[in-house]
Design an enzyme around this catalytic site. Structure first.
Site, PDB file in Angstrom:
ATOM      1  N   ASP A   1     -30.612  22.275  -1.606  1.00  0.00           N
ATOM      2  CA  ASP A   1     -30.468  23.363  -1.366  1.00  0.00           C
ATOM      3  C   ASP A   1     -29.646  24.064  -2.177  1.00  0.00           C
ATOM      4  OD1 ASP A   1     -33.521  23.509  -1.128  1.00  0.00           O
ATOM      5  OD2 ASP A   1     -33.721  23.914   0.395  1.00  0.00           O
ATOM      6  N   TYR A  18     -32.368  15.342 -12.267  1.00  0.00           N
ATOM      7  CA  TYR A  18     -33.943  16.101 -12.433  1.00  0.00           C
ATOM      8  C   TYR A  18     -32.905  17.186 -12.857  1.00  0.00           C
ATOM      9  CZ  TYR A  18     -36.073  20.847 -12.000  1.00  0.00           C
ATOM     10  OH  TYR A  18     -36.567  21.550 -13.121  1.00  0.00           O
ATOM     11  N   SER A  42     -33.879  25.484 -16.876  1.00  0.00           N
ATOM     12  CA  SER A  42     -34.497  25.931 -15.188  1.00  0.00           C
ATOM     13  C   SER A  42     -32.784  26.662 -14.562  1.00  0.00           C
ATOM     14  CB  SER A  42     -34.569  25.051 -14.671  1.00  0.00           C
ATOM     15  OG  SER A  42     -34.564  24.893 -12.776  1.00  0.00           O
ATOM     16  N   LYS A  45     -31.810  18.718 -16.936  1.00  0.00           N
ATOM     17  CA  LYS A  45     -32.254  20.446 -17.382  1.00  0.00           C
ATOM     18  C   LYS A  45     -31.057  20.635 -18.491  1.00  0.00           C
ATOM     19  CE  LYS A  45     -35.859  21.130 -16.669  1.00  0.00           C
ATOM     20  NZ  LYS A  45     -37.095  21.596 -17.634  1.00  0.00           N
ATOM     21  N   ASN A  66     -37.415  31.306 -10.208  1.00  0.00           N
ATOM     22  CA  ASN A  66     -38.703  29.732  -9.353  1.00  0.00           C
ATOM     23  C   ASN A  66     -39.844  31.200  -9.693  1.00  0.00           C
ATOM     24  OD1 ASN A  66     -36.563  30.086  -8.159  1.00  0.00           O
ATOM     25  ND2 ASN A  66     -37.636  28.329  -6.408  1.00  0.00           N
ATOM     26  N   PHE A 119     -42.012  21.139 -23.139  1.00  0.00           N
ATOM     27  CA  PHE A 119     -42.270  21.334 -21.202  1.00  0.00           C
ATOM     28  C   PHE A 119     -42.584  20.335 -20.723  1.00  0.00           C
ATOM     29  CE2 PHE A 119     -44.439  25.596 -22.140  1.00  0.00           C
ATOM     30  CZ  PHE A 119     -43.462  26.941 -21.534  1.00  0.00           C
ATOM     31  N   ASN A 176     -49.347  13.908 -21.690  1.00  0.00           N
ATOM     32  CA  ASN A 176     -49.748  12.983 -21.197  1.00  0.00           C
ATOM     33  C   ASN A 176     -50.473  12.494 -20.318  1.00  0.00           C
ATOM     34  OD1 ASN A 176     -48.396  12.749 -19.343  1.00  0.00           O
ATOM     35  ND2 ASN A 176     -46.764  11.437 -20.378  1.00  0.00           N
ATOM     36  N   PHE A 195     -36.876  25.874   5.311  1.00  0.00           N
ATOM     37  CA  PHE A 195     -36.117  25.091   5.680  1.00  0.00           C
ATOM     38  C   PHE A 195     -34.530  25.846   5.494  1.00  0.00           C
ATOM     39  CE2 PHE A 195     -38.725  22.387   2.689  1.00  0.00           C
ATOM     40  CZ  PHE A 195     -39.246  21.584   3.958  1.00  0.00           C
TER      41      PHE A 195
HETATM   42  C1  UD1 Z   1     -37.023  23.926  -7.346  1.00  0.00           C
HETATM   43  C2  UD1 Z   1     -35.870  23.395  -8.207  1.00  0.00           C
HETATM   44  C3  UD1 Z   1     -35.684  24.120  -9.450  1.00  0.00           C
HETATM   45  C4  UD1 Z   1     -37.176  24.291  -9.989  1.00  0.00           C
HETATM   46  C5  UD1 Z   1     -38.103  24.822  -8.855  1.00  0.00           C
HETATM   47  C6  UD1 Z   1     -39.204  25.268  -9.761  1.00  0.00           C
HETATM   48  C7  UD1 Z   1     -33.576  22.695  -7.478  1.00  0.00           C
HETATM   49  C8  UD1 Z   1     -32.602  22.482  -6.773  1.00  0.00           C
HETATM   50  N1  UD1 Z   1     -34.659  23.300  -7.554  1.00  0.00           N
HETATM   51  O1  UD1 Z   1     -36.539  24.951  -6.961  1.00  0.00           O
HETATM   52  O2  UD1 Z   1     -34.608  23.507 -10.281  1.00  0.00           O
HETATM   53  O3  UD1 Z   1     -37.006  25.340 -11.224  1.00  0.00           O
HETATM   54  O4  UD1 Z   1     -38.132  24.321  -7.717  1.00  0.00           O
HETATM   55  O5  UD1 Z   1     -40.028  26.019  -9.048  1.00  0.00           O
HETATM   56  O6  UD1 Z   1     -33.118  21.807  -8.672  1.00  0.00           O
HETATM   57  N2  UD1 Z   1     -38.889  26.213   0.758  1.00  0.00           N
HETATM   58  C9  UD1 Z   1     -39.580  25.865   2.194  1.00  0.00           C
HETATM   59  N3  UD1 Z   1     -40.508  25.467   2.912  1.00  0.00           N
HETATM   60  C10 UD1 Z   1     -40.793  24.420   1.909  1.00  0.00           C
HETATM   61  C11 UD1 Z   1     -40.971  24.199   0.561  1.00  0.00           C
HETATM   62  C12 UD1 Z   1     -39.273  25.357   0.026  1.00  0.00           C
HETATM   63  O7  UD1 Z   1     -38.538  26.422   3.050  1.00  0.00           O
HETATM   64  O8  UD1 Z   1     -42.129  24.090   2.302  1.00  0.00           O
HETATM   65  C13 UD1 Z   1     -37.325  26.807   1.016  1.00  0.00           C
HETATM   66  C14 UD1 Z   1     -36.665  26.028  -0.075  1.00  0.00           C
HETATM   67  O9  UD1 Z   1     -35.871  25.737   1.479  1.00  0.00           O
HETATM   68  C15 UD1 Z   1     -36.174  27.745  -0.978  1.00  0.00           C
HETATM   69  C16 UD1 Z   1     -36.946  28.172  -1.376  1.00  0.00           C
HETATM   70  O10 UD1 Z   1     -38.176  27.844  -0.247  1.00  0.00           O
HETATM   71  O11 UD1 Z   1     -35.326  27.990  -0.255  1.00  0.00           O
HETATM   72  C17 UD1 Z   1     -37.962  27.801  -2.723  1.00  0.00           C
HETATM   73  O12 UD1 Z   1     -37.825  26.740  -2.693  1.00  0.00           O
HETATM   74  P1  UD1 Z   1     -38.883  25.742  -4.058  1.00  0.00           P
HETATM   75  O13 UD1 Z   1     -40.251  26.756  -4.392  1.00  0.00           O
HETATM   76  O14 UD1 Z   1     -38.427  24.273  -4.116  1.00  0.00           O
HETATM   77  O15 UD1 Z   1     -37.084  26.083  -5.002  1.00  0.00           O
HETATM   78  P2  UD1 Z   1     -36.432  25.494  -5.587  1.00  0.00           P
HETATM   79  O16 UD1 Z   1     -35.925  24.376  -4.391  1.00  0.00           O
HETATM   80  O17 UD1 Z   1     -35.906  27.184  -5.130  1.00  0.00           O
END
Ligand code: UD1
Length: 340
Positions: free
Chosen positions: A299, A150, A125, A154, A180, A81, A33, A219
């Site tokens: 997280d 969210y 996921s 899933k 990821n 998806f 969509n 983070f």
């Molecule tokens: C998130 C979702 C996951 C989803 C995935 C898609 C949750 C909790 N998480 O995973 O379901 O499948 O995205 O890719 O549902 N980080 C930073 N700085 C940033 C962004 C991220 O430090 O600006 C860190 C985060 O704290 C984490 C890691 O990078 O430790 C990965 O983060 P992110 O890419 O958002 O993925 P997830 O949270 O693991």
């Protein structure tokens, strides 16, 4: 030729999966969509494959629209998806998430059953594991109560598929739990297109390197991990896409009654946020401004996959290096921003 309907096929994972399915000899039909995508990646898929992709701009929650798609095409299977995927937004707008993510999947399954069934892959996921008590996470690692609507969608969609496959012998199911997904196609014709400020790490990194964002915030560096930053299992998007080809081969060749198999789709290698940032800078020879910030709510400290089941049963394995993946992610960002 077998035809696969890809719901959400204009998105990041959907578009890469379309390329790999077509490369393996499948026909692909896309429904999207465009609520969180545009046609850029579909055009990229057509350039890469040299094929015109039948595309329906429609919402999978609309049963009549889905019936029309099934009426106009012979569809042997589907990959679902189409879903909203922002964790924070789901906390603010839970009903929108439940309505969209559950209704779209139920509607797809109902219309598939009306049309004789087929194989269906649900894109789940690693979020369903929460913070596992034991790592790496296997498919038998217990699911933890979801920490966001969210994540809950899933889990519920997994249950919907398990129950539907049990009750409807014309359906075959498979649940793929992605870790990821990162990167982009090596052609730089398709990749991730986040709207607004990216939530995920790699698009934030590439946008910062491209000058769109001031600096990356890491983070948390006080996790009980080797360098204090969180550990994840980053999987190349093309590797992840090829898992769907293996999934359909498995569902075609193997038909245990009422079973719905579950597979982890990851690399099996944990990588810290800091390591990922350093590798991005090293492979692309580009500086990245970053600072350490507080932990992000929701997280987990560490999660990575045991992929031995997928390796053995699907005959699938992630093979690309994280360097290659990060180089592709940067090439895609540079192309989007017209950088040299
Ligand atoms: C998130 C979702 C996951 C989803 C995935 C898609 C949750 C909790 N998480 O995973 O379901 O499948 O995205 O890719 O549902 N980080 C930073 N700085 C940033 C962004 C991220 O430090 O600006 C860190 C985060 O704290 C984490 C890691 O990078 O430790 C990965 O983060 P992110 O890419 O958002 O993925 P997830 O949270 O693991």
């Amino acid at each position: 030729m077998k035809n696969i309907l890809i719901t959400g096929g204009a998105g990041f994972i959907g578009s890469h999966t379309a390329v790999e399915l077509i490369g393996a000899g499948y026909g692909v039909i896309v429904v999207d969509n465009l609520s969180n995508a545009d046609t850029t990646c579909l055009e990229g898929v057509e350039k890469i494959t040299g094929q015109k992709i039948p595309f329906y701009k429609a919402d999978c929650c609309e049963k009549e629209d889905m019936r029309k798609i099934f009426g106009e095409n012979r569809i042997d299977g589907a990959i679902h998806f189409a879903a909203f995927k922002a964790v924070g937004e789901s906390v603010d707008r839970p009903l929108m998430y439940y309505r969209n993510n559950l209704l779209s999947f139920i509607t797809l399954l109902e219309v598939m059953i009306e049309n004789g069934g087929g194989g269906v892959v649900f894109s789940s996921s690693a979020t369903v594991y929460g913070q596992p008590d034991k790592l790496p996470a296997t498919e038998d690692t217990p699911r933890k109560p979801a920490t966001s609507p969210y994540g809950n969608t899933k889990q519920i969609c997994e249950d919907i598929l398990l129950d539907a496959v049990k009750a409807h012998p014309s359906l075959k199911g498979m649940i793929l739990r992605y870790f990821n997904p990162i990167g982009a196609h090596p052609s730089a014709l398709i990749g991730e297109l986040p709207r607004g400020v990216p939530n995920n790490l790699v698009p934030f990194i590439t946008q910062t390197a491209a000058g769109l964002r001031e600096e990356l915030r890491i983070f948390g560096n006080d996790y009980p991990t080797p360098d204090g930053t969180a550990l994840r299992d980053y999987i190349d998007i093309v590797d992840l896409a090829t898992a769907h080809v293996s999934a359909f081969e498995r569902m075609t060749g193997h038909n245990p009654d009422g079973s719905c198999e579950v597979f982890n789709i990851g690399t099996g290698r944990p990588l810290s946020v800091m390591e990922l940032v350093e590798r991005f800078m090293a492979i692309n020879r580009v500086p990245l401004k970053y600072k350490i910030a507080g932990r992000r709510e929701g997280d987990v400290e560490a999660v990575w996959a045991d992929t031995s089941l997928a390796n053995r049963v699907l005959g699938w394995k992630a093979c690309r290096s994280v360097e290659e993946t990060l180089a592709n992610a940067w090439a895609w960002e540079k192309k989007l921003r017209r950088l040299k």
